[in-house]
Design a protein around this motif. Structure first.
Motif, PDB file in Angstrom:
ATOM      1  N   UNK A 160      42.299  39.974  30.045  1.00  0.00           N
ATOM      2  CA  UNK A 160      43.335  38.972  29.972  1.00  0.00           C
ATOM      3  C   UNK A 160      43.357  38.695  32.319  1.00  0.00           C
ATOM      4  N   UNK A 161      44.178  37.740  32.522  1.00  0.00           N
ATOM      5  CA  UNK A 161      44.565  37.512  33.538  1.00  0.00           C
ATOM      6  C   UNK A 161      46.036  37.536  33.877  1.00  0.00           C
ATOM      7  N   UNK A 187      45.131  47.946  28.365  1.00  0.00           N
ATOM      8  CA  UNK A 187      44.864  47.157  28.084  1.00  0.00           C
ATOM      9  C   UNK A 187      43.993  46.427  29.229  1.00  0.00           C
ATOM     10  N   UNK A 188      43.637  47.445  30.430  1.00  0.00           N
ATOM     11  CA  UNK A 188      42.847  46.985  31.080  1.00  0.00           C
ATOM     12  C   UNK A 188      42.785  45.103  31.394  1.00  0.00           C
ATOM     13  N   UNK A 189      43.630  44.903  32.057  1.00  0.00           N
ATOM     14  CA  UNK A 189      44.353  43.100  31.959  1.00  0.00           C
ATOM     15  C   UNK A 189      44.673  43.064  33.553  1.00  0.00           C
ATOM     16  N   UNK A 240      48.047  31.172  38.655  1.00  0.00           N
ATOM     17  CA  UNK A 240      47.645  30.561  37.704  1.00  0.00           C
ATOM     18  C   UNK A 240      46.593  29.275  37.135  1.00  0.00           C
ATOM     19  N   UNK A 241      47.084  28.413  38.268  1.00  0.00           N
ATOM     20  CA  UNK A 241      45.864  27.255  38.115  1.00  0.00           C
ATOM     21  C   UNK A 241      44.477  27.566  38.299  1.00  0.00           C
ATOM     22  N   UNK A 242      44.283  28.555  39.589  1.00  0.00           N
ATOM     23  CA  UNK A 242      43.112  29.296  40.235  1.00  0.00           C
ATOM     24  C   UNK A 242      42.455  30.490  38.855  1.00  0.00           C
ATOM     25  N   UNK A 243      43.318  31.057  38.484  1.00  0.00           N
ATOM     26  CA  UNK A 243      42.550  32.418  38.041  1.00  0.00           C
ATOM     27  C   UNK A 243      42.599  32.254  35.995  1.00  0.00           C
ATOM     28  N   UNK A 244      43.207  30.887  36.205  1.00  0.00           N
ATOM     29  CA  UNK A 244      43.077  30.698  34.610  1.00  0.00           C
ATOM     30  C   UNK A 244      43.893  31.513  33.757  1.00  0.00           C
TER      31      UNK A 244
END
Length: 1438
Positions: free
Chosen positions: A465-466, A489-491, A512-516
């Motif tokens: 996740x990001x 968690x390899x985030x 947030x917008x660019x990387x979803x």
């Protein structure tokens, strides 16, 4: 605001649709703000209940209190320069949240309740000075806009002019405007005009115009100060104060629920492939997912700077671990070993280096300690030779730079040791307590791992996740989520440092917008900033977020922040259920977090609680009075695997009831283990996690965040200080520099009213500081602990301040009620005798009877004594006068003095036209001329009156006193010098007095050599010898009549006591115009025959070492001085003792140095003098004191310590040295031969027992015969000189001194072998202050005031209409003037249990001091009431 307060859900659907269209038009810029408000009001008018005193239209410019746990300056939104006006109006859309509506109404209604009763608060007065300017050059303000600077400034100026114009139209503008804004309003920082306005210095004329011309009672007054004090008195007529022992209020809410049941979180899930330690997780991802991004860092513009992959993170951490273990020392003596602490010093703008350092320390099995240090743009402060500066208190340490080029690649066979997580400490996280102390919370390895598991389960983190992290990655939620759990968690973590947020507030939303991004970690502040800047990002999409974690969601203002952010960004895809507030603490780590609900599910309900109930520690739903309610939101469920309950905050940790407020207690493996290095504190406090921010005042608790929300200011600090056994609330706010002082004062008054009405608690202090001057935390919030420390140390430098001790200090003791004395003086005396107490009396040795007729003849009259010495020893030098250079400018032998006296006698008989017994004023500077004129008057049979000459540079102040003495004494002639005669007849003198009515003035400088036909001899020794005029410290001019018998007896007593013979030399540095100074200067040498070396005290101003060098040069054994002389030497020569010693100055010859004064001995000054000049040979036993006409040098003066509280009750209680409230008193010299002293109750006139406080009465042959009065009414105060005891010795005549003191028998032996009776003087009876039924001595209060701050040079106190006024001289910068006000108020309240009514800060030298070094407090009082002090600042305490 009424339409905002209306629940829109209750209006018809078609009206709601029209409102929605109206909002859309405003957001698109198709309608102006004014048009929007007008149409909205028209639509809602039929549905609004009629409310008085509430405006329906929103203001053009709104307050922007961006509250957060760390409030900080909020930058303007960047954007193009076009359509600036619509953008300014659109900024006010999103304020209509539930909490916003409630809070605004609450404050408005609280003020409406006070509308009719305006507070009669006198405004403080201030001298215009540069120190009130905002020190912008010392603080870097946040970046305001990416548009052109000129355009931004024009926008701000336009907004400022609009707001100021409105403030001129409406006097209540500032208050009404500041109270209409919500706690999280969304207007821009550039338009933040409703903040509490800054204080500007006003000219004296402006200050005067702002005050009323009449008192509150309609009585006209001429003085500005007295007007304000009258207003203050009217304010205090109805003080809000509970009784001394308040009875429990039956209406006080009490908890009524059942006992709480501990709440258990869901079980912590078991995952089969969970790594055994956090380092193992990093090793796995570094090997299997090396190219997967771990951390992305943004530059100052908000663009990605670099990305750290898991492979790079693992390899660099490995290199650092190897370097720490193998390259810092030798194999035999390594620098680090497992368990050692390693400080991580990295800027917030470079989280990548911090990540590497943190995991490198974990791999090396050392303990990382992330800390904050003062970093500059060049990094850590360095010494000139390039070494890193050693900070105060730091141990010697080794600095390691962790850039890759400085790290060593490990050998192929080296692998780090990764044990399974155990109870050893993993890292230490530091926290600051409410008092400002710093403690480290140690987190074990198993707690760290368990906490990561609990967060993973609670937040449902998934691999890959990001996460966007806006918080500090070195502590709290930013560390737990953004550094630890993310690696587990390899985030992919995208870090947005604080510096990026200042420049680009929308940067985290853009990421947030660019990387979803799926998760964002923010504070309320970040929501607020993004909400202000969102207008420039039309295409932002936040639909990818599944959790928006609000780290400070437990604060009361988070409700409106979250609602306002959702209101703006719901149109951009933000789902309501993803907002997840949480609660945490450094000890328990994460306490609770709200989980995202299912799509479309109703949002969690809010609770509207009664603030009155909260202050009593109980939960009550607010149903009636909406003015005192608090809206709160939940922070979700307890963490997995944890058990939580609420216990009572006081006493043993008992479980609370369900409707009772208490402290959170958590039982979990995922928490801190101890305070590092503090086992005692850990044992006592670690089991219960205290809730920070609670202020306990008078047994009720108030949350600091609630007070912040009520005050409605952005840059604000709320804390409590302990004053007089209770906590007192202090609010410090930053103010704008563009508002008048009156606006600021009005704002402070309204805040006081609002907080008092809503919270039922009084503010102790409200201070305003210039913008950008409050200390900030590294992330831009207000540093509360440092602000409190600055306040207590006097380093806050406010530009305006208001203290309200009268209303909030309610625990003062009950005023003492004096009971009528039902026991007579005889009964008291008998009671003392029965109790075994001796009467308080003391006596000097016997004077003895002189049987030698020759001795009687030559010493009965001083005039005859001088003639006898001129005949028997004409060349014996009696007087030597020194100038500033220490040169003898004039000497006088017995014969020379006799001849000069005869010339003056001849001139008086020829030119004066005098009769025997006429009064003649002697107007001379200190010198031998004065002595010759005195004996010339005795030869002529007239009565001399010595008067201090007027000061040539200050005739206006000094000449009227001379005139008054001349008029009161009915002087028939004035003897003076030529220069002084010219001054008396000058034009300058004519401006002060009528110079045409002077008596005959005789110049004695160049008299012809003439002998008088005869020398007058008084027929009896009871005839008047001279008049002794002096001005007391209370401003009374008194003339005392001294007979020839009294003069000769006094001189004989001094001769016997001081062992004065013809072969002796003494040095006198005193003013020769009254009291013992006159006797020693003019009379004693003629009587005893010793040589007097005369040093005029004025000469010391130009040559400080003159007195001490004279003592050394002439090898003087006995010297007499005043306190002012001793103080001059102590302050001026204290640092020059080495230089004086090098010059050969030696004081070992001095046997006795006697200070002549009519006051309590200044023990601190005499001790300082002795210690400073000890290196020059001065004996510690040499310095002693003399009081009035009684003692001079004697045996070692004894010192006792008395209880100050007992003194206020007219009692003496001896205590040990160092006891609380102890006052050291030094014996006032040895009693002269022939003198008896007794301590008497000044009301009953009965004798008192040993160690009892009373008035000092004296019986001696040399007492004065009475007061000289102009109307011949000798009986007016005849009882002062010839009074009798009401019981005991009715036949003995006593003289009342007017001073309070006591007699104590000591262990020392006197000359006769009996125990020594010591006399202790406490203070003048006339100067005492009667306050709250107690007797206070001004010197005690002044001593407390003077030591409270380094910049207080001198202080004085007096009363006026039962108000205590403190005047303090400021020796430092005017910037420190207002710092003194709370410090002075605090120390007087703490040590003397008095509330200061007025604090006046003045320049050095304003407090008048007479030639004897005594403060003229009554003159100061008169100058204050006449507004003649030119004060720097006058503060009126409410």
């Amino acid at each position: 605001m009424a339409d905002r307060a209306l629940d829109v859900s209750g209006v018809p659907k078609e009206v709601r649709d029209q409102l929605a269209e109206l909002d859309l038009e405003l957001s698109e810029g198709d309608i102006t703000q004014k048009g929007y408000e007008k149409k909205r009001a028209r639509l809602l008018t039929p549905y609004i209940p009629h409310i008085t005193n509430v405006e329906l239209s929103l203001p053009d410019v709104q307050l922007t209190p961006g509250h957060s746990a760390e409030p900080s300056p909020s930058p303007e939104a960047p954007g193009p320069s076009s359509s600036s006006a619509p953008r300014t109006h659109r900024a006010h859309r999103s304020g209509g949240t539930r909490d916003d509506r409630y809070r605004s109404e609450a404050v408005q209604a609280a003020l409406a309740k006070h509308k009719e009763e305006k507070m009669a608060l006198p405004m403080p007065t201030k001298r215009r000075s540069a120190f009130v300017q905002s020190p912008v050059e010392n603080c870097t303000p946040p970046d305001t806009s990416s548009a052109s600077e000129d355009e931004g400034s024009l926008r701000r100026q336009a907004a400022l002019s609009v707001a100021l114009a409105q403030s001129l139209q409406s006097p209540d503008y500032w208050i009404n405007r500041s109270l209409q804004g919500s706690s999280t309003s969304s207007s821009e920082r550039g338009n933040r005009l409703d903040l509490p306005p800054a204080v500007r210095g006003m000219s004296r004329g402006q200050s005067r115009c702002s005050m009323l011309d009449n008192t509150a009672d309609g009585v006209p007054v001429n003085s500005r100060v007295s007007t304000k004090i009258q207003q203050l008195l009217n304010t205090l007529k109805r003080p809000k104060r509970p009784p001394l022992m308040p009875q429990p209020d039956p209406n006080t809410p009490k908890p009524e629920g059942r006992q709480i049941i501990p709440v258990k979180g869901e079980p912590l899930g078991v995952v089969s492939n969970w790594p055994p330690a956090l380092q193992a997780a990093l090793a796995r991802w570094g090997a299997t997912q090396a190219k997967s991004p771990a951390l992305s860092v943004l530059d100052i513009t908000g663009k990605p700077l670099y990305t750290l992959t898991y492979g790079k993170l693992w390899s660099r951490s490995l290199k650092l671990a190897y370097t720490l273990l193998n390259k810092l020392g030798t194999k035999a003596e390594p620098v680090l070993k497992p368990g050692d602490r390693v400080a991580l010093v990295y800027p917030n703008s470079d989280p990548g280096m911090f990540w590497v350092a943190f995991y490198g320390c974990l791999l090396a099995e050392v303990i990382p300690v992330p800390i904050e240090v003062p970093l500059s743009r060049q990094g850590l402060p360095k010494t000139p030779n390039g070494e890193i500066m050693q900070f105060k208190g730091w141990p010697r340490m080794k600095w390691v730079v962790t850039d890759t080029k400085y790290l060593t690649k490990p050998s192929k066979d080296w692998q780090p040791h990764i044990p399974t997580a155990n109870t050893d400490t993993a890292y230490i996280e530091y926290k600051a307590t409410k008092e400002g102390t710093v403690m480290g919370v140690a987190v074990s390895k198993v707690s760290m791992l368990t906490h990561c598991q609990a967060l993973t389960q609670a937040c449902n983190y998934c691999e890959g996740e990001t996460l966007v992290n806006v918080l500090d990655c070195k502590k709290d939620m930013g560390l737990w989520h953004g550094v630890l759990t993310s690696v587990m968690n390899r985030i992919h973590t995208i870090s947005v440092p604080y510096a990026v947020m200042k420049a680009c507030p929308m940067s985290w939303v853009q990421r947030v917008h660019i990387h979803k991004a799926r998760v964002a970690l923010v504070k309320c502040r970040d929501l607020h900033w993004a909400m202000m800047a969102h207008r420039e990002q039309k295409d932002t999409n936040l639909s990818s977020i599944r959790m928006l974690i609000v780290a400070d969601g437990a604060n009361p203002w988070s409700v409106s922040s979250c609602d306002a952010f959702l209101n703006v960004f719901q149109a951009h895809g933000l789902k309501p259920e993803v907002i997840c507030p949480c609660a945490s603490s450094p000890e328990a780590l994460t306490v609770a977090i709200r989980r995202p609900g299912p799509r479309g599910a109703p949002l969690p309900a809010r609770a509207i609680l009664s603030m009155a109930g909260l202050s009593h520690g109980v939960i009550r739903v607010n149903t009636e009075d909406k003015n005192s309610a608090l809206t709160v939101q939940d922070v979700g469920h307890v963490m997995p695997g944890a058990l939580m309950c609420i216990v009572k905050p006081d006493g043993p940790p008992q479980l609370c009831k369900t409707d009772e407020i208490g402290e959170i207690v958590l039982n979990s493996r995922a928490g801190g283990t101890m305070y590092y290095g503090l086992p005692g504190v850990t044992k006592n406090t670690f089991e219960v996690i205290p809730i920070e921010g609670l202020l306990s005042v008078s047994g009720r608790r108030h949350n600091a965040d609630d007070l912040v929300a009520t005050a409605l200011a952005v840059e604000i600090a709320v804390f409590s200080v302990t004053v007089f056994y209770d906590e007192r609330i202090v609010i410090v706010a930053e103010q704008r520099p563009d508002a008048s002082e009156e606006d600021s004062f009005q704002w402070m008054s309204r805040v006081l009213q609002a907080i008092d009405s809503i919270h039922q608690v009084g503010l102790y202090c409200l201070a305003l500081v210039p913008a950008n001057t409050l200390p900030k935390t590294p992330l831009g919030g207000i540093h509360i602990c440092e602000t409190k420390q600055n306040f207590l140390e006097g380093n806050l430098h406010p530009c305006n301040i208001l203290l309200c001790p009268h209303t909030c200090v309610t625990n003062l003791p009950k005023p003492r009620q004096k009971q009528p004395v039902g026991v007579g003086p005889a009964s008291i005396m008998v009671g003392n005798l029965v109790a075994g107490k001796r009467m308080a009396q003391a006596a000097g040795r016997e004077l003895g009877v002189v049987e030698d007729q020759e001795h009687i003849r030559k010493h009965q009259f001083l005039s005859e004594a001088l003639q006898w010495r001129a005949q028997t020893d004409p060349d014996h030098v009696l007087y030597v006068l020194l100038n500033a250079k220490g040169v003898a400018v004039c000497t006088s032998t017995s014969l020379q003095l006799h001849k000069r006296a005869e010339k003056i006698t001849a001139a008086l008989m020829e030119r004066g036209g005098l009769n025997t017994g006429d009064n003649v004023v002697l107007l001379y500077p200190p010198g031998i001329d004065l002595i010759a004129a005195f004996y010339g008057c005795l030869y002529a049979g007239v009565v001399p009156v010595t008067v201090r000459p007027p000061h040539p540079q200050n005739l206006t102040a000094t000449l009227p006193t001379v005139r008054m003495i001349i008029d009161v004494s009915k002087a028939a002639c004035i003897l003076t010098t030529q220069p002084l005669m010219r001054i008396l007849r000058s034009r300058e003198a004519a401006a002060s007095v009528n110079i045409k009515t002077w008596p005959t003035i005789i110049d004695t400088d160049d008299l012809p050599r003439k002998r008088p036909p005869q020398i007058y001899k008084p027929p009896t020794a009871e005839m008047l010898a001279y008049l002794d005029f002096s001005v007391s410290t209370t401003g009374m001019l008194t003339g005392v009549k001294m007979s020839h018998a009294a003069v000769s007896t006094l001189c004989r007593s001094i001769k016997l006591q001081c062992e004065l013979y013809s072969s002796r030399e003494i040095a006198i540095c005193l003013d020769p115009y009254c009291g013992l100074g006159f006797v020693l200067w003019c009379l004693s040498s003629v009587y005893s025959g010793h040589q007097s070396i005369l040093i005029p005290p004025l000469e010391l101003e130009s040559s400080l070492p003159l007195w001490l060098s004279t003592l050394s040069q002439y090898k003087i054994r006995d010297t007499f001085c005043s306190y002012s002389v001793m103080e001059l030497c102590t302050k001026g020569l204290g640092t020059q003792t080495d230089m004086l010693k090098a010059r050969g100055l030696n004081l070992s010859c001095v046997r006795s140095c006697v200070v002549i004064a009519e006051e309590r001995p200044r023990l601190a000054l005499t001790q300082s003098f002795s210690k400073l000049f000890k290196d020059l040979g001065l004996s510690s036993r040499a310095v002693s004191t003399a009081f009035g006409s009684r003692g001079t040098a004697g045996p070692d003066p004894s010192t006792v310590y008395v209880d100050m509280k007992s003194l206020r009750h007219d009692r003496v209680r001896l205590v040990e040295r160092g006891a609380p409230q102890s006052l050291p008193l030094m014996e006032s010299g040895t009693i002269l031969p022939g003198v008896r002293v007794i301590i008497v109750n000044h009301e009953t006139r009965g004798p008192l027992g040993d160690s009892h406080l009373g008035e000092i009465w004296v019986n001696s042959p040399h007492s004065a015969s009475g007061y000289y009065t102009i109307y011949g009414e000798e009986s007016l105060q005849a009882d002062h000189f010839n009074t009798t005891l009401s019981f005991g010795e009715p036949q003995t005549l006593w003289a009342r001194t007017g001073y309070l003191g006591f007699v104590k028998r000591t262990e020392l032996l006197d000359a006769t072998g009996d125990l020594h009776d010591a006399l202790f003087v406490v203070g003048s009876l006339d100067e005492t202050l009667e306050l709250r039924g107690l007797r206070y001595h001004p010197i005690d209060i002044e001593t407390s005031v003077s030591r409270t701050h380094r910049s207080i040079a001198e202080s004085a106190v007096f009363t006026w209409t039962n108000l205590l006024v403190v005047v303090a001289e400021l020796s430092g910068s005017e910037q420190e003037a207002l710092d003194l006000v709370p410090l002075v108020t605090n120390v007087v309240l703490e040590e003397h249990h008095l509330i200061v009514g007025v604090v006046v800060i003045v320049d050095p030298g304003v407090i008048p001091i007479n030639s004897r070094g005594e403060k003229q407090r009554m003159h100061l009082r008169d100058s204050f009431l006449a507004d003649q002090l030119d004060p720097i600042y006058v503060a009126y305490n409410m």
